[in-house]
Design an enzyme around this catalytic site. Sequence first.
Site: not given
Ligand code: IPM
Ligand code: MG
Length: 356
Positions: A190, A222, A140, A246, A250
């Site tokens: 990885k 993975d 990042y 990240d 999710d």
């Molecule tokens: C998260 C989001 C952020 C990230 C974005 C909005 C920059 O997806 O907090 O997971 O990628 O960290």
């Molecule tokens: Mg995110």
Amino acid sequence: MSKILVLPGDGIGKEIITQALKVIDSLNANNNLGMELVHGLIGGSAYDETGSPLPEETLKAAKECDSILLGAVGGYQWEVLDRPLRPERGLLGLRAEMDLFSNLRPAILYPQLAAASSLKEEIVSGLDLMIVRELVGGIYFGEPRGIEVKDGQRFGINSATYFESEIARIGHSAFQIAQKRDKRVCSVDKANVLEVCELWREVMEEVSKDYPDVELSHIYVDNAAMQLVKAPKQFDVMVTSNLFGDVLSDCAAMLTGSIGMLPSASLNKDNFGMYEPIHGSAPDIAGKDIANPLATILSVAMMLRYSLNQTDLAGKIEVAVNTVLDQGYRTGDIAAQGDTVIGTEEMGDRVVAALK
Ligand code: IPM
Ligand code: MG
């Protein structure tokens, strides 16, 4: 007296933060909480007013506060802006400026919501896992980065970089959290392909020597994605780099049926924290009174627990949320057949009522 910087941001940010503030007001009034609120701008709405997604004033206020409560940032109308002006840059800038390297993303399945998961109930029931994501390094932020022209064509570049000290400090975070849980850390990498991950694995092994009571295992990213969907309950704490965390967070969030339920904390070495729901700004449903405010309300609980040392009050909020779910009230995102669907405002009011 603790001072909290409130940053609603964009999209549904304002309406969900409004509900969290109701909860804070109620705690202030009934429990002598003594929280002082300061309000600020971030993201697209900050850009619209000041020309910057992270105004100087916001940064200054952050440095003078004890914690930050954030809604969400982003929206279609700002996607055309130059990269440094986009809403996400406000969030990334705040993380970096405040050195919020340790991002805690719990994925807890509320038993009342087991039917809302896309996985079979027996696979997710009782799920309680914590992803500890490194938040201010890795690909990042690595240099060099950019889009250049090379050999007559466009060439995109980002760099996945970590100093051993950056890996060690997120390792310590993860092990210390595991000590308060089931004492198992699974480190995601990885290392079969990437040198930076080879170093990650080595440093995790070194850090683990300080925590003989915690079991360390390693998994390739993975396989981690696959295992999260196949048998998520095998994990206690997962520690990840910025990008892997990240993606996996999710995935983990969705196991619980609704990303609308999950709070997060981003901490620096002094336990100064920024607290925000895991979900985004959801511009498509903004202003319609249908967004789920529970992740933001639960973020207040996390703030009380991790930065303000008010574990009792944190517990009170969590109990209140559970009570409202027990009563059968749901926002649309977590509703199953037979539930009473209510709006954002009413959900906030119901939690406040349950607090009393
Ligand atoms: C998260 C989001 C952020 C990230 C974005 C909005 C920059 O997806 O907090 O997971 O990628 O960290
Ligand atoms: Mg995110």
